[in-house]
Scaffold this motif. Sequence first.
Motif, PDB file in Angstrom:
ATOM      1  N   TYR A  26      65.798 -24.469 -55.071  1.00 23.18           N
ATOM      2  CA  TYR A  26      66.497 -23.186 -55.164  1.00 23.18           C
ATOM      3  C   TYR A  26      67.284 -23.106 -56.477  1.00 23.18           C
ATOM      4  N   CYS A  27      68.030 -24.154 -56.781  1.00 22.70           N
ATOM      5  CA  CYS A  27      68.862 -24.149 -57.995  1.00 22.70           C
ATOM      6  C   CYS A  27      68.016 -24.216 -59.261  1.00 22.70           C
ATOM      7  N   LYS A  28      66.949 -24.981 -59.218  1.00 23.10           N
ATOM      8  CA  LYS A  28      66.073 -25.084 -60.388  1.00 23.10           C
ATOM      9  C   LYS A  28      65.426 -23.733 -60.681  1.00 23.10           C
ATOM     10  N   GLU A  29      65.001 -23.030 -59.656  1.00 24.56           N
ATOM     11  CA  GLU A  29      64.365 -21.727 -59.848  1.00 24.56           C
ATOM     12  C   GLU A  29      65.321 -20.701 -60.437  1.00 24.56           C
ATOM     13  N   ARG A  30      66.609 -20.902 -60.221  1.00 26.47           N
ATOM     14  CA  ARG A  30      67.612 -19.977 -60.753  1.00 26.47           C
ATOM     15  C   ARG A  30      68.188 -20.425 -62.079  1.00 26.47           C
ATOM     16  N   GLY A  31      67.614 -21.464 -62.639  1.00 37.98           N
ATOM     17  CA  GLY A  31      67.950 -21.855 -63.991  1.00 37.98           C
ATOM     18  C   GLY A  31      69.126 -22.787 -64.148  1.00 37.98           C
ATOM     19  N   LEU A  32      69.676 -23.290 -63.037  1.00 36.07           N
ATOM     20  CA  LEU A  32      70.766 -24.240 -63.152  1.00 36.07           C
ATOM     21  C   LEU A  32      70.254 -25.576 -63.687  1.00 36.07           C
ATOM     22  N   TYR A  33      71.121 -26.294 -64.347  1.00 41.12           N
ATOM     23  CA  TYR A  33      70.832 -27.661 -64.759  1.00 41.12           C
ATOM     24  C   TYR A  33      70.987 -28.537 -63.522  1.00 41.12           C
ATOM     25  N   THR A  34      69.896 -29.181 -63.089  1.00 40.93           N
ATOM     26  CA  THR A  34      69.886 -29.921 -61.833  1.00 40.93           C
ATOM     27  C   THR A  34      69.806 -31.422 -62.083  1.00 40.93           C
ATOM     28  N   VAL A  35      70.680 -32.148 -61.401  1.00 38.61           N
ATOM     29  CA  VAL A  35      70.729 -33.609 -61.526  1.00 38.61           C
ATOM     30  C   VAL A  35      70.668 -34.211 -60.127  1.00 38.61           C
ATOM     31  N   GLY A  36      69.775 -35.149 -59.929  1.00 41.22           N
ATOM     32  CA  GLY A  36      69.663 -35.833 -58.653  1.00 41.22           C
ATOM     33  C   GLY A  36      70.232 -37.230 -58.724  1.00 41.22           C
ATOM     34  N   LEU A  37      71.123 -37.554 -57.798  1.00 41.42           N
ATOM     35  CA  LEU A  37      71.592 -38.920 -57.617  1.00 41.42           C
ATOM     36  C   LEU A  37      70.832 -39.470 -56.424  1.00 41.42           C
ATOM     37  N   THR A  38      69.902 -40.379 -56.690  1.00 42.32           N
ATOM     38  CA  THR A  38      69.027 -40.868 -55.635  1.00 42.32           C
ATOM     39  C   THR A  38      68.656 -42.310 -55.927  1.00 42.32           C
ATOM     40  N   SER A  39      68.031 -42.957 -54.975  1.00 47.00           N
ATOM     41  CA  SER A  39      67.605 -44.339 -55.164  1.00 47.00           C
ATOM     42  C   SER A  39      66.087 -44.400 -55.233  1.00 47.00           C
ATOM     43  N   LEU A  40      65.589 -44.778 -56.383  1.00 49.49           N
ATOM     44  CA  LEU A  40      64.140 -44.804 -56.577  1.00 49.49           C
ATOM     45  C   LEU A  40      63.474 -45.950 -55.825  1.00 49.49           C
ATOM     46  N   ASP A  41      64.269 -46.868 -55.258  1.00 51.57           N
ATOM     47  CA  ASP A  41      63.702 -47.921 -54.413  1.00 51.57           C
ATOM     48  C   ASP A  41      63.012 -47.343 -53.182  1.00 51.57           C
ATOM     49  N   TYR A  42      63.411 -46.141 -52.784  1.00 54.64           N
ATOM     50  CA  TYR A  42      62.844 -45.517 -51.593  1.00 54.64           C
ATOM     51  C   TYR A  42      61.477 -44.888 -51.863  1.00 54.64           C
ATOM     52  N   ASP A  62      77.764 -18.483 -55.306  1.00 62.70           N
ATOM     53  CA  ASP A  62      77.727 -17.918 -56.656  1.00 62.70           C
ATOM     54  C   ASP A  62      77.149 -18.966 -57.605  1.00 62.70           C
ATOM     55  N   LEU A  63      75.840 -19.080 -57.587  1.00 68.94           N
ATOM     56  CA  LEU A  63      75.123 -20.065 -58.400  1.00 68.94           C
ATOM     57  C   LEU A  63      74.507 -19.347 -59.595  1.00 68.94           C
ATOM     58  N   GLN A  64      74.984 -19.660 -60.778  1.00 68.99           N
ATOM     59  CA  GLN A  64      74.565 -18.941 -61.974  1.00 68.99           C
ATOM     60  C   GLN A  64      73.780 -19.839 -62.930  1.00 68.99           C
ATOM     61  N   LYS A  65      72.999 -19.215 -63.765  1.00 68.41           N
ATOM     62  CA  LYS A  65      72.146 -19.937 -64.709  1.00 68.41           C
ATOM     63  C   LYS A  65      72.947 -20.834 -65.638  1.00 68.41           C
ATOM     64  N   LYS A  66      74.181 -20.472 -65.908  1.00 68.66           N
ATOM     65  CA  LYS A  66      75.017 -21.256 -66.823  1.00 68.66           C
ATOM     66  C   LYS A  66      75.627 -22.487 -66.142  1.00 68.66           C
ATOM     67  N   ASP A  67      75.375 -22.674 -64.845  1.00 70.12           N
ATOM     68  CA  ASP A  67      75.990 -23.749 -64.067  1.00 70.12           C
ATOM     69  C   ASP A  67      75.106 -24.991 -63.998  1.00 70.12           C
ATOM     70  N   ALA A  68      75.680 -26.035 -63.408  1.00 67.96           N
ATOM     71  CA  ALA A  68      74.950 -27.269 -63.106  1.00 67.96           C
ATOM     72  C   ALA A  68      75.140 -27.591 -61.632  1.00 67.96           C
ATOM     73  N   VAL A  69      74.245 -28.404 -61.090  1.00 66.71           N
ATOM     74  CA  VAL A  69      74.408 -28.873 -59.718  1.00 66.71           C
ATOM     75  C   VAL A  69      74.023 -30.349 -59.651  1.00 66.71           C
ATOM     76  N   LEU A  70      74.873 -31.132 -59.002  1.00 69.90           N
ATOM     77  CA  LEU A  70      74.619 -32.548 -58.754  1.00 69.90           C
ATOM     78  C   LEU A  70      74.267 -32.694 -57.281  1.00 69.90           C
ATOM     79  N   ILE A  71      73.060 -33.186 -57.000  1.00 73.39           N
ATOM     80  CA  ILE A  71      72.564 -33.289 -55.628  1.00 73.39           C
ATOM     81  C   ILE A  71      72.436 -34.764 -55.272  1.00 73.39           C
ATOM     82  N   ILE A  72      73.144 -35.164 -54.221  1.00 75.06           N
ATOM     83  CA  ILE A  72      73.211 -36.580 -53.845  1.00 75.06           C
ATOM     84  C   ILE A  72      72.345 -36.815 -52.616  1.00 75.06           C
TER      85      ILE A  72
END
Length: 216
Positions: free
Chosen positions: A124-140, A99-109
């Motif tokens: 998938y989440c971006k296309e459905r309008g969720l606020y998407t945040v990536g926790l990643t290492s830019l050193d890679y 149940d992923l809704q446009k009013k939601d957020a997702v943190l992707i690690i």
Amino acid sequence: MSYLTNVSQKLLDIESSQFSKFVEVSENLSRIIQGGGIVHTFGCGHFSLLAQDVFYRAGGLVPVHPIWIEELMLHRGARQASENERKSGLVQPYLEKEDLQKKDAVLIISTSGRNPAPIETAIYCKERGLYTVGLTSLDYKESQHSRHHSNYRIEDIVDEVIDMEVPVGDTIMQKGDQSYSPVSSVVGAGILHELMTRTIERIAESGEKPPCFQKW
């Protein structure tokens, strides 16, 4: 130096370098929660454990929901989970049941930000309008190219990136020519709880009571 000393310094460095991101993301998360939204979390392998770490925690936020895909979790076989993370098309059938809704957020690690499972979750989440945040290492970014057919990395997709600053290989200790002791789990957990803490405080500052679990 000890592992704890090195990790403590890494967390302090991240607190300084990512300060503005912590402020911006937590402000958005507080707005989303106050608007009736949910913060979803997603990770593969060891990061599936982090996705669960902020779920149903005493003192933590109530509207948090981990996206569980067992084929990407360690209890179904560590090697198999690692291989599945690299398979295009695996996550969508599972995401369609969430149940992923446009009013939601997702943190992707995702430390490397290069594997199809987290990348396709972000798409998938971006296309459905969720606020998407990536926790990643830019050193890679320079040495570890995308494994996805689009050639996108996670930072190319999400609305906001928090740099975990994990060195390539994930290790933080060194003796001779051998590096060892992973740091991404401690750093990832610290970042997630920093975001949750700031979100709680932001909601409280607005005059509302934060929706936190209280267990005595």
